[in-house]
Design a protein around this motif. Structure first.
Motif, PDB file in Angstrom:
ATOM      1  N   GLN A  78       0.830  -1.204   0.000  1.00  0.00           N
ATOM      2  CA  GLN A  78       0.000   0.000   0.000  1.00  0.00           C
ATOM      3  C   GLN A  78       0.865   1.255   0.000  1.00  0.00           C
ATOM      4  O   GLN A  78       0.515   2.253  -0.619  1.00  0.00           O
ATOM      5  CB  GLN A  78      -0.907   0.015   1.227  1.00  0.00           C
ATOM      6  N   GLU A  79       1.979   1.214   0.701  1.00  0.00           N
ATOM      7  CA  GLU A  79       2.840   2.384   0.795  1.00  0.00           C
ATOM      8  C   GLU A  79       3.588   2.648  -0.504  1.00  0.00           C
ATOM      9  O   GLU A  79       3.885   3.772  -0.837  1.00  0.00           O
ATOM     10  CB  GLU A  79       3.859   2.203   1.923  1.00  0.00           C
ATOM     11  N   ARG A  80       3.908   1.594  -1.248  1.00  0.00           N
ATOM     12  CA  ARG A  80       4.718   1.743  -2.452  1.00  0.00           C
ATOM     13  C   ARG A  80       4.057   1.077  -3.655  1.00  0.00           C
ATOM     14  O   ARG A  80       4.570   0.095  -4.194  1.00  0.00           O
ATOM     15  CB  ARG A  80       6.086   1.128  -2.223  1.00  0.00           C
ATOM     16  N   PRO A  81       2.926   1.601  -4.108  1.00  0.00           N
ATOM     17  CA  PRO A  81       2.239   0.950  -5.226  1.00  0.00           C
ATOM     18  C   PRO A  81       3.045   0.973  -6.524  1.00  0.00           C
ATOM     19  O   PRO A  81       2.970   0.037  -7.311  1.00  0.00           O
ATOM     20  CB  PRO A  81       0.935   1.731  -5.367  1.00  0.00           C
ATOM     21  N   ARG A 132       3.920  -2.298  -8.747  1.00  0.00           N
ATOM     22  CA  ARG A 132       3.574  -2.396 -10.171  1.00  0.00           C
ATOM     23  C   ARG A 132       4.812  -2.655 -11.016  1.00  0.00           C
ATOM     24  O   ARG A 132       4.790  -3.463 -11.941  1.00  0.00           O
ATOM     25  CB  ARG A 132       2.891  -1.109 -10.635  1.00  0.00           C
ATOM     26  N   ARG A 133       5.893  -1.982 -10.681  1.00  0.00           N
ATOM     27  CA  ARG A 133       7.143  -2.158 -11.421  1.00  0.00           C
ATOM     28  C   ARG A 133       7.636  -3.601 -11.296  1.00  0.00           C
ATOM     29  O   ARG A 133       8.058  -4.212 -12.268  1.00  0.00           O
ATOM     30  CB  ARG A 133       8.179  -1.177 -10.884  1.00  0.00           C
ATOM     31  N   GLU A 134       7.569  -4.155 -10.090  1.00  0.00           N
ATOM     32  CA  GLU A 134       8.005  -5.541  -9.871  1.00  0.00           C
ATOM     33  C   GLU A 134       7.104  -6.519 -10.622  1.00  0.00           C
ATOM     34  O   GLU A 134       7.580  -7.492 -11.205  1.00  0.00           O
ATOM     35  CB  GLU A 134       8.003  -5.856  -8.374  1.00  0.00           C
ATOM     36  N   GLN A 135       5.800  -6.260 -10.628  1.00  0.00           N
ATOM     37  CA  GLN A 135       4.881  -7.134 -11.362  1.00  0.00           C
ATOM     38  C   GLN A 135       5.177  -7.097 -12.855  1.00  0.00           C
ATOM     39  O   GLN A 135       5.144  -8.134 -13.530  1.00  0.00           O
ATOM     40  CB  GLN A 135       3.437  -6.728 -11.095  1.00  0.00           C
ATOM     41  N   LEU A 136       5.451  -5.907 -13.369  1.00  0.00           N
ATOM     42  CA  LEU A 136       5.793  -5.793 -14.790  1.00  0.00           C
ATOM     43  C   LEU A 136       7.080  -6.536 -15.107  1.00  0.00           C
ATOM     44  O   LEU A 136       7.175  -7.218 -16.127  1.00  0.00           O
ATOM     45  CB  LEU A 136       5.934  -4.321 -15.186  1.00  0.00           C
ATOM     46  N   ARG A 137       8.061  -6.438 -14.231  1.00  0.00           N
ATOM     47  CA  ARG A 137       9.317  -7.174 -14.441  1.00  0.00           C
ATOM     48  C   ARG A 137       9.063  -8.680 -14.483  1.00  0.00           C
ATOM     49  O   ARG A 137       9.640  -9.386 -15.304  1.00  0.00           O
ATOM     50  CB  ARG A 137      10.314  -6.856 -13.334  1.00  0.00           C
TER      51      ARG A 137
END
Length: 65
Positions: A42-45, A49-54
């Protein structure tokens, strides 16, 4: 018969039972870790998202490559 299997007997696939206090502490720890993970997300959406894209890019590279 394989030699490695005969020395283990029937105990190779059994799991020891945990005492109730240890099980409770383990479940509490897992719940706290899950809660901490949720707070971080929640603090770092953007980071999430960046990690999911990677991960998606890595999966697609493996599939197509």
């Amino acid at each position: 018969m394989r030699q490695g299997w005969s020395t283990l007997g029937g105990m190779a696939w059994t799991t020891p039972r945990l005492d109730p206090d240890r099980s409770r502490r383990r479940l509490q720890l897992l719940a706290e870790l899950a809660g901490a993970r949720a707070v971080r997300q929640q603090e770092r959406p953007q980071r999430v998202r960046r990690e999911q894209l990677r991960q998606l890019i890595a999966i697609r590279r493996r599939v197509t490559g």
